[in-house]
Enzyme design. Structure first.
Site, PDB file in Angstrom:
ATOM      1  N   HIS B  80       3.303   0.422   8.266  1.00 49.67           N
ATOM      2  CA  HIS B  80       2.346   1.516   8.051  1.00 49.67           C
ATOM      3  C   HIS B  80       1.453   1.193   6.858  1.00 49.67           C
ATOM      4  CE1 HIS B  80       0.692   5.468   7.087  1.00 49.67           C
ATOM      5  NE2 HIS B  80       1.222   5.371   5.875  1.00 49.67           N
ATOM      6  N   ASP B 109     -30.879  -8.799   8.407  1.00 46.34           N
ATOM      7  CA  ASP B 109     -29.491  -8.930   8.863  1.00 46.34           C
ATOM      8  C   ASP B 109     -28.672  -9.352   7.656  1.00 46.34           C
ATOM      9  OD1 ASP B 109     -27.060  -9.523  10.263  1.00 46.34           O
ATOM     10  OD2 ASP B 109     -28.233  -9.853  12.078  1.00 46.34           O
ATOM     11  N   TRP B 145       5.192  -2.667   1.659  1.00 41.43           N
ATOM     12  CA  TRP B 145       3.915  -3.388   1.694  1.00 41.43           C
ATOM     13  C   TRP B 145       3.760  -4.273   0.459  1.00 41.43           C
ATOM     14  CZ3 TRP B 145      -0.776  -3.266  -1.195  1.00 41.43           C
ATOM     15  CH2 TRP B 145      -0.781  -2.388  -2.277  1.00 41.43           C
ATOM     16  N   SER B 173     -10.369 -13.414   6.168  1.00 39.51           N
ATOM     17  CA  SER B 173     -11.390 -12.533   6.721  1.00 39.51           C
ATOM     18  C   SER B 173     -12.091 -11.750   5.624  1.00 39.51           C
ATOM     19  CB  SER B 173     -10.748 -11.574   7.730  1.00 39.51           C
ATOM     20  OG  SER B 173     -11.599 -10.508   7.999  1.00 39.51           O
ATOM     21  N   GLU B 259      -6.889  -4.435  -6.089  1.00 39.57           N
ATOM     22  CA  GLU B 259      -6.947  -4.048  -4.670  1.00 39.57           C
ATOM     23  C   GLU B 259      -7.130  -2.534  -4.496  1.00 39.57           C
ATOM     24  OE1 GLU B 259      -7.081  -5.444  -1.755  1.00 39.57           O
ATOM     25  OE2 GLU B 259      -6.550  -3.726  -0.509  1.00 39.57           O
ATOM     26  N   TYR B 261      -8.703  -0.626  -6.375  1.00 37.14           N
ATOM     27  CA  TYR B 261     -10.104  -0.312  -6.649  1.00 37.14           C
ATOM     28  C   TYR B 261     -11.026  -0.828  -5.561  1.00 37.14           C
ATOM     29  CZ  TYR B 261      -8.744   2.045 -10.696  1.00 37.14           C
ATOM     30  OH  TYR B 261      -8.154   2.969 -11.503  1.00 37.14           O
ATOM     31  N   SER B 272     -21.725   9.047  -3.692  1.00 38.85           N
ATOM     32  CA  SER B 272     -22.982   9.069  -4.452  1.00 38.85           C
ATOM     33  C   SER B 272     -24.205   9.075  -3.545  1.00 38.85           C
ATOM     34  CB  SER B 272     -23.055   7.851  -5.381  1.00 38.85           C
ATOM     35  OG  SER B 272     -21.933   7.817  -6.215  1.00 38.85           O
ATOM     36  N   HIS B 306       1.170  -1.537 -15.184  1.00 38.38           N
ATOM     37  CA  HIS B 306       1.599  -0.134 -15.123  1.00 38.38           C
ATOM     38  C   HIS B 306       2.449   0.135 -13.880  1.00 38.38           C
ATOM     39  CE1 HIS B 306      -2.543   0.986 -13.198  1.00 38.38           C
ATOM     40  NE2 HIS B 306      -1.693   0.653 -12.255  1.00 38.38           N
ATOM     41  N   HIS B 307       2.496  -0.839 -12.974  1.00 38.75           N
ATOM     42  CA  HIS B 307       3.407  -0.719 -11.830  1.00 38.75           C
ATOM     43  C   HIS B 307       4.795  -1.240 -12.176  1.00 38.75           C
ATOM     44  CE1 HIS B 307       0.173   0.300  -9.003  1.00 38.75           C
ATOM     45  NE2 HIS B 307      -0.569  -0.496  -9.746  1.00 38.75           N
ATOM     46  N   THR B 332     -14.054   6.804 -14.764  1.00 39.61           N
ATOM     47  CA  THR B 332     -13.838   7.596 -13.554  1.00 39.61           C
ATOM     48  C   THR B 332     -14.295   9.028 -13.795  1.00 39.61           C
ATOM     49  OG1 THR B 332     -11.902   6.203 -13.193  1.00 39.61           O
ATOM     50  CG2 THR B 332     -12.158   8.102 -11.756  1.00 39.61           C
ATOM     51  N   LYS B 335     -17.992   9.454 -13.507  1.00 41.37           N
ATOM     52  CA  LYS B 335     -18.462   9.579 -12.133  1.00 41.37           C
ATOM     53  C   LYS B 335     -18.319  11.007 -11.626  1.00 41.37           C
ATOM     54  CE  LYS B 335     -17.869   4.945 -10.549  1.00 41.37           C
ATOM     55  NZ  LYS B 335     -19.113   4.883  -9.787  1.00 41.37           N
ATOM     56  N   ARG B 454      11.487   7.107  -2.871  1.00 38.33           N
ATOM     57  CA  ARG B 454      10.639   6.744  -1.749  1.00 38.33           C
ATOM     58  C   ARG B 454      11.327   5.661  -0.914  1.00 38.33           C
ATOM     59  NH1 ARG B 454       5.997   2.884  -4.566  1.00 38.33           N
ATOM     60  NH2 ARG B 454       5.306   2.651  -2.420  1.00 38.33           N
TER      61      ARG B 454
HETATM   62  C1  HEM Z   1      -7.213   7.434 -13.032  1.00 37.28           C
HETATM   63  C2  HEM Z   1      -6.917   6.506 -12.205  1.00 37.28           C
HETATM   64  C3  HEM Z   1      -5.522   5.994 -11.871  1.00 37.28           C
HETATM   65  C4  HEM Z   1      -4.422   5.860 -12.659  1.00 37.28           C
HETATM   66  C5  HEM Z   1      -4.308   6.205 -14.124  1.00 37.28           C
HETATM   67  C6  HEM Z   1      -3.367   5.321 -11.832  1.00 37.28           C
HETATM   68  C7  HEM Z   1      -2.081   5.007 -12.265  1.00 37.28           C
HETATM   69  C8  HEM Z   1      -1.058   4.553 -11.469  1.00 37.28           C
HETATM   70  C9  HEM Z   1       0.258   4.175 -11.916  1.00 37.28           C
HETATM   71  C10 HEM Z   1       0.725   4.218 -13.370  1.00 37.28           C
HETATM   72  C11 HEM Z   1       0.983   3.779 -10.833  1.00 37.28           C
HETATM   73  C12 HEM Z   1       2.432   3.249 -10.822  1.00 37.28           C
HETATM   74  C13 HEM Z   1       3.409   4.311 -10.548  1.00 37.28           C
HETATM   75  C14 HEM Z   1       4.800   3.791 -10.349  1.00 37.28           C
HETATM   76  O1  HEM Z   1       5.018   2.940  -9.468  1.00 37.28           O
HETATM   77  O2  HEM Z   1       5.691   4.247 -11.087  1.00 37.28           O
HETATM   78  C15 HEM Z   1       0.137   3.907  -9.687  1.00 37.28           C
HETATM   79  C16 HEM Z   1       0.516   3.602  -8.403  1.00 37.28           C
HETATM   80  C17 HEM Z   1      -0.380   3.487  -7.359  1.00 37.28           C
HETATM   81  N1  HEM Z   1      -1.729   3.797  -7.391  1.00 37.28           N
HETATM   82 FE1  HEM Z   1      -2.745   4.563  -8.963  1.00 37.28          FE
HETATM   83  N2  HEM Z   1      -3.830   5.153 -10.576  1.00 37.28           N
HETATM   84  C18 HEM Z   1      -5.141   5.549 -10.564  1.00 37.28           C
HETATM   85  C19 HEM Z   1      -5.997   5.507  -9.498  1.00 37.28           C
HETATM   86  C20 HEM Z   1      -5.681   4.969  -8.274  1.00 37.28           C
HETATM   87  C21 HEM Z   1      -6.628   4.736  -7.227  1.00 37.28           C
HETATM   88  C22 HEM Z   1      -8.105   5.041  -7.306  1.00 37.28           C
HETATM   89  C23 HEM Z   1      -5.933   4.192  -6.200  1.00 37.28           C
HETATM   90  C24 HEM Z   1      -6.399   3.747  -4.841  1.00 37.28           C
HETATM   91  C25 HEM Z   1      -7.454   4.111  -4.247  1.00 37.28           C
HETATM   92  C26 HEM Z   1      -4.550   4.100  -6.589  1.00 37.28           C
HETATM   93  C27 HEM Z   1      -3.550   3.613  -5.791  1.00 37.28           C
HETATM   94  C28 HEM Z   1      -2.246   3.470  -6.165  1.00 37.28           C
HETATM   95  C29 HEM Z   1      -1.214   2.965  -5.308  1.00 37.28           C
HETATM   96  C30 HEM Z   1      -1.389   2.492  -3.866  1.00 37.28           C
HETATM   97  C31 HEM Z   1      -0.030   2.990  -6.041  1.00 37.28           C
HETATM   98  C32 HEM Z   1       1.367   2.664  -5.569  1.00 37.28           C
HETATM   99  C33 HEM Z   1       1.645   1.257  -5.300  1.00 37.28           C
HETATM  100  C34 HEM Z   1       3.041   1.091  -4.777  1.00 37.28           C
HETATM  101  O3  HEM Z   1       3.990   1.026  -5.579  1.00 37.28           O
HETATM  102  O4  HEM Z   1       3.203   1.038  -3.543  1.00 37.28           O
HETATM  103  N3  HEM Z   1      -4.429   4.588  -7.859  1.00 37.28           N
HETATM  104  N4  HEM Z   1      -1.100   4.380 -10.102  1.00 37.28           N
HETATM  105 CU   LIG Z   2      -2.396   0.240 -10.434  1.00 35.58          CU
END
Ligand code: HEM
Ligand SMILES: [Cu+2]
Lengths: 186, 529
Positions: B80, B109, B145, B173, B259, B261, B272, B306-307, B332, B335, B454
């Site tokens: 998924h 084009d 994933w 791709s 990614e 972003y 916008s 931060h992950h 952010t 914006k 999760r």
């Molecule tokens: C103010 C902006 C953002 C902050 C401060 C932020 C912060 C964080 C942090 C600290 C985590 C890790 C959490 C953990 O695993 O304990 C996280 C996970 C994640 N964030 Fe954000 N994030 C922001 C914006 C975004 C945006 C714009 C996206 C995507 C469009 C995004 C997608 C994700 C995804 C996919 C994960 C989980 C990844 C995974 O473990 O599978 N985040 N974010």
């Molecule tokens: Cu991140």
């Protein structure tokens, strides 16, 4: 491709290739970084000199010993005692018991890790069974020594250091590259 | 900005020689055809990935094991995620880029049309391989994933090689797609289309394309290491051979954070474009939008760990990544402020694209706030790997990225098909989606804070009511998307004729060509004043 697009296209493609290489370059970079900082709890892969610094009798550090064989490793593997209180600078010996309950010769490689990771830089091994691979014939057992001291420069917030060994079965790799001993902790 | 649409364009319609039937689509190098194929592909993937989400929610409807085996459940969460990220969101954005960027900058084009054809046509094979791996003995990928080692090396199923190859193809791709976008924007802008006159969608895509070129190869590298660790005896991530599993996480997130972003910057561009149209005012703070986008992109390389707060980082490292992460909230915020300021005292109307854009602004901001909570290192120890994280990234990705794509589809559909979509059905689609998506994802914050992990097929009894509720939200959200398909099909088949400008407040080159946009546009570059 229109000729005028070529220079930029090539530049971008080269950048992508370079980034592919960069991904792999992160591997040695990470090791260098960790060696310098001790961040991942890896201890030095080679022996420290035996001339320990001055013994600091004013404080004590608890060393905890954890040892476990990896899932695929049939040996019994444990430290003689599970904890020890030392003064920084004192040299100690700790024996680990290994027993091979199977009927065949097995080669083992122990991989150390220190926790908290930042303390790894201050944990010095003068002699360690983890520096080389260990062979043990089936049904035999042996004592494997570790000689170590804690650096008196150990920052004061660390009062307990956990030294953990995981023992891996490397018989196959040993047979393949017979007798070329690999360095642990690289 | 304005352009003169000369009679030339109309002449061209007469010699639109293109092969008919399947050959047209196989051999096409036309940016509009390729854009359409990307968008249709993304929609199909959205439904396949969605079906897997329905399996997940069915299993989680009640505690205990109901419908599927744990191993299959894990394959569902993994595939998924992979399909939604690489199969739905990213191709949808690439499709929009293909359709709109040449028209927005007055180019005939894309710069590299043959490569464009390739970058699309290898994509279906990537996903075919990925989906086929589910039917292999031992099953498909089940390691999430994020494919952390050693889950993806020591403990993964035999089909992992297929997963690796499919990721390689997806990567190639998107790198080719990104190169194409950059070369097009650099070399094919119409005379007078200076950098600071480019529509923001073009700007955000340009920056996204650079991010893609920087990080997709790193992803390709890390899957290659997983491949050799699993099959060829290397030990990049294996402690027994001197490797380190934590290294995997560093390399993965070096790719992974940029990614995320990649999946949101084009969305910023879409919003916008839409907000000024329906507020009938020019975008507030255009230049600051450009700078904010660039600084978000640069900062995204400094926050990956931060992950990984719970992997045992020294305090200095945790503080560095915590502050850098929080710093991203500043551009952010700029914006969001600009969008709100654009609407301030505007003559607003609320057609479907605007509704989705408004929902985006509110709900994406909620996702940004939960992101800030997660960025607080000591708090993250509590939230990490719980449903709170799931709630966070679904707010930014579903009500963020996906809502923006839907908004874009409604916004440009009349330009693509020449017909207005059914406004009433579209409003139904919007309201059903809005309500169900919040039923689905909002309660996840609470179960997450209460400690529900999760990626687990079963859970403690105290979470039962919330999960039943969440599942119902999930089924409703899934069903709501069928309305979307209905709208799309109906609009493709016919409907009220659209004018060239389509929306009263719309400005930009794409609104100066007739609707539907002719097969070839801007063969002679427009004049931009
Ligand atoms: C103010 C902006 C953002 C902050 C401060 C932020 C912060 C964080 C942090 C600290 C985590 C890790 C959490 C953990 O695993 O304990 C996280 C996970 C994640 N964030 Fe954000 N994030 C922001 C914006 C975004 C945006 C714009 C996206 C995507 C469009 C995004 C997608 C994700 C995804 C996919 C994960 C989980 C990844 C995974 O473990 O599978 N985040 N974010
Ligand atoms: Cu991140």
């Amino acid at each position: 491709m229109a000729l005028r697009h070529k220079p930029l296209t090539v530049k971008l493609a080269v950048t992508a290739l370079a980034m592919f290489g960069f991904g792999f370059a992160l591997v040695p970079l990470y090791d260098v970084f960790c060696d310098l900082t001790g961040l991942n709890g890896k201890t030095a892969a080679t022996a420290a000199s035996a001339e320990a610094a001055m013994i600091d009798t004013s404080r004590q550090v608890v060393i905890e010993f954890v040892a476990r064989p990896n899932k695929q490793m049939p040996w019994v593997f444990k430290p003689e005692v599970s904890r020890m209180t030392v003064h920084p600078g004192e040299i100690h010996i700790m024996n680990y018991l290994a027993e091979n309950p199977t009927g065949r010769m097995i080669v083992g490689q122990a991989v150390p890790s220190v926790s908290p990771g930042q303390a790894a830089l201050y944990f010095h091994k003068i002699e360690c069974f983890c520096f080389t691979q260990q062979q043990l014939a089936g049904g035999k057992n042996m004592l494997m020594p570790l000689q170590f001291y804690v650096d008196p420069a150990l920052p004061s917030q660390f009062s307990t250091i956990t030294l953990s060994y995981t023992l891996y079965d490397v018989t196959n790799a040993w047979q393949d590259s017979s007798a070329v001993s690999t360095q642990p902790g690289e | 900005m304005s352009a003169v649409v000369t009679d030339h364009e109309h002449d061209h319609e007469h010699h639109d020689h293109k092969p008919s039937g399947i050959k047209r689509w196989l051999y096409t190098t036309n940016h509009k055809d390729i854009g359409t194929m990307y968008l249709v592909f993304a929609l199909i993937m959205f439904f396949i990935g969605g079906a897997m989400a329905m399996v997940i929610r069915a299993e989680l409807f009640q505690p205990g094991m109901q419908f599927v085996e744990p191993n299959f459940f894990n394959q569902m969460t993994t595939v998924h995620g992979l399909i939604m990220v690489f199969g739905a969101v990213m191709p949808a954005f690439t499709g929009l880029a293909n359709w709109m960027i040449p028209m927005m900058i007055g180019a005939p084009d894309m710069a590299l049309p043959r490569m464009n054809n390739w970058s699309f046509w290898i994509l279906p094979f990537a996903f075919l391989i990925l989906l086929m791996s589910l039917f292999m003995p031992g099953g498909g990928p089940s390691f999430g994933w994020t494919f952390y080692a050693p889950l993806s090396t020591t403990y993964s199923s035999d089909s992992t090689a297929l997963f690796v190859f499919s990721v390689h193809i997806m990567g190639i791709s998107s790198i080719m797609g990104a190169i194409n976008v950059i070369v097009t924007i650099f070399n094919l802008r119409a005379p007078g289309m200076t950098w600071m006159k480019m529509p923001l969608f073009v700007w955000t895509w340009l920056i996204t394309a650079f991010l893609l070129i920087m990080v997709m190869p790193v992803l390709a590298g890390v899957v290659t290491m997983v491949l050799t660790d699993k099959y060829f005896g290397t030990s990049f991530f294996d402690a027994a051979g001197g490797g380190d599993p934590v290294l995997f996480q560093h390399i993965f997130w070096f790719f992974g954070h940029p990614e995320v972003y990649i999946m949101i910057l084009p969305a910023f561009g879409i919003v916008s474009a839409i907000v000024p149209t329906f507020a009938r005012k020019p975008l507030f703070g255009y230049a600051s939008m450009v700078y904010a986008t660039s600084s978000i992109a640069l900062l995204s390389f400094l926050v990956w760990a931060h992950h990984m707060f719970t992997t045992g980082m020294p305090v200095a490292g945790a503080l560095f990544f915590m502050y850098c992460t929080m710093l991203i909230a500043v551009p952010t915020g700029v914006k969001v402020f600009n969008w709100v300021a654009t609407m301030w005292r505007g003559a607003m109307t609320f057609e479907v694209p605007m509704m989705f854009a408004l929902a985006f602004i509110v709900l994406f901001t909620i996702g940004g706030f939960s992101g800030l909570m997660l960025a607080i290192t000591p708090a993250d120890f509590q939230y990490h790997d719980t449903y709170f994280v799931v709630a966070h990234f679904h707010y930014v990705l579903v009500t963020g990225a996906v809502f923006s794509i839907i908004a874009a589809a409604y916004y440009w559909l009349p330009k693509w098909t020449g017909h207005m979509y059914d406004e009433k059905l579209g409003q139904w689609h919007f309201w059903c989606s809005l309500i169900s998506v919040n039923l689905l994802f909002f309660p996840m914050h609470f179960v997450g804070l209460a400690g529900m992990p999760r990626r687990i097929p079963d859970y403690a009894l105290q979470f039962a009511d919330f999960n039943a509720f969440i599942s119902i939200g999930g089924f409703l959200f899934g069903a709501s998307q069928l309305i979307f398909v209905w709208v799309l099909v109906k609009c493709a088949r016919g409907g009220e004729k659209a004018t060239a400008q389509v929306w009263e407040g719309a400005e930009g080159l794409e609104w100066q060509v007739p609707s539907p946009a002719p097969y070839h546009t801007f063969d002679t570059p427009p004049v931009i004043k």
